[in-house]
Design an enzyme around this catalytic site. Structure first.
Site, short mmCIF file in Angstrom:
data_model
loop_
_atom_site.label_atom_id
_atom_site.label_comp_id
_atom_site.label_asym_id
_atom_site.label_seq_id
_atom_site.Cartn_x
_atom_site.Cartn_y
_atom_site.Cartn_z
N CYS A 1 0.85 -1.20 0.00
CA CYS A 1 0.00 0.00 0.00
C CYS A 1 0.89 1.25 0.00
CB CYS A 1 -0.94 0.00 1.20
SG CYS A 1 -2.37 -1.08 1.02
N ASP B 1 10.47 -6.21 -8.92
CA ASP B 1 10.81 -6.77 -7.61
C ASP B 1 12.21 -6.31 -7.20
OD1 ASP B 1 9.62 -9.48 -5.93
OD2 ASP B 1 11.69 -8.85 -5.55
N HIS C 1 -0.14 -8.43 1.07
CA HIS C 1 -0.97 -7.67 0.12
C HIS C 1 -0.90 -8.48 -1.17
CE1 HIS C 1 -2.25 -3.54 -1.67
NE2 HIS C 1 -2.19 -4.40 -2.70
N HIS D 1 -0.33 -10.16 -4.44
CA HIS D 1 0.55 -9.80 -5.55
C HIS D 1 0.79 -11.01 -6.42
CE1 HIS D 1 2.99 -10.89 -2.03
NE2 HIS D 1 3.89 -11.38 -2.87
N HIS E 1 3.55 -12.46 -9.00
CA HIS E 1 4.90 -12.37 -9.54
C HIS E 1 4.83 -12.70 -11.03
CE1 HIS E 1 7.04 -12.73 -5.52
NE2 HIS E 1 5.87 -13.27 -5.20
P1 5GP Z 1 6.18 -12.95 -1.47
O1 5GP Z 1 7.35 -13.63 -0.81
O2 5GP Z 1 5.26 -12.31 -0.44
O3 5GP Z 1 5.44 -13.81 -2.45
O4 5GP Z 1 6.80 -11.80 -2.36
C1 5GP Z 1 7.14 -10.55 -1.87
C2 5GP Z 1 8.10 -9.96 -2.87
O5 5GP Z 1 8.21 -8.59 -2.58
C3 5GP Z 1 9.50 -10.56 -2.81
O6 5GP Z 1 9.84 -11.11 -4.07
C4 5GP Z 1 10.38 -9.37 -2.44
O7 5GP Z 1 11.62 -9.36 -3.10
C5 5GP Z 1 9.53 -8.18 -2.85
N1 5GP Z 1 9.75 -6.98 -2.07
C6 5GP Z 1 9.84 -6.90 -0.71
N2 5GP Z 1 10.03 -5.62 -0.32
C7 5GP Z 1 10.07 -4.89 -1.48
C8 5GP Z 1 10.25 -3.49 -1.73
O8 5GP Z 1 10.41 -2.66 -0.84
N3 5GP Z 1 10.23 -3.10 -3.04
C9 5GP Z 1 10.07 -3.99 -4.07
N4 5GP Z 1 10.07 -3.50 -5.32
N5 5GP Z 1 9.88 -5.31 -3.85
C10 5GP Z 1 9.90 -5.75 -2.58
ZN ZN Z 2 -1.80 -3.26 1.25
#
Ligand code: 5GP
Ligand code: ZN
Length: 112
Positions: free
Chosen positions: A6, A29, A96, A98, A100
């Site tokens: 957010c 990412d 949140h 997302h 990929h």
């Molecule tokens: P999850 O593990 O929840 O499926 O994916 C979260 C993703 O968010 C990870 O691939 C991580 O690298 C990315 N991520 C975490 N913090 C940030 C940030 O501050 N900026 C960006 N651009 N990506 C982030």
């Molecule tokens: Zn959010």
């Protein structure tokens, strides 16, 4: 609400924007797992794919309409993978929703 994505959508935390429309925001990412690694998020906070309902599904449908445009923008002519991690066992680190978008190379056949 204290939510990283957010804050990124609001511009409080900088990000490398790839695409934006009324319903979604896409950005690179910070820790890429493939040569091209982009995240697509609904602008409205939804905690995970496990929290998709009929009421919030328009935003989710819009993401899947946007994804081919985002993939084209990223130059993913030869295919790509869409992944959404959910909860503890799914290794979801940001609560949140997302998606990929991974590509830019031939990806491994392993999915887990
Ligand atoms: P999850 O593990 O929840 O499926 O994916 C979260 C993703 O968010 C990870 O691939 C991580 O690298 C990315 N991520 C975490 N913090 C940030 C940030 O501050 N900026 C960006 N651009 N990506 C982030
Ligand atoms: Zn959010």
């Amino acid at each position: 609400m204290d939510c990283l994505f957010c804050a990124i959508i609001n511009g409080d935390i900088p990000s490398k924007k790839v695409y934006e429309d009324e319903y979604c925001y896409a950005f690179l990412d910070i820790n890429p797992q493939a040569p091209v690694h982009c995240l697509v998020v609904p602008k409205a906070h939804i905690s995970s794919a496990d929290d998709i309902t009929k009421e919030n599904s328009t935003a989710v449908a819009n993401i899947f309409v946007a994804i081919p445009k985002i993939a084209a923008e990223l130059g993913l002519k030869n295919g790509y993978r869409i992944v959404s991690n959910i909860g503890e066992d799914g290794c979801q680190s940001v609560k949140h929703l997302h998606f990929h978008i991974l590509g830019g190379t031939k990806l491994t056949e392993n999915m887990a």
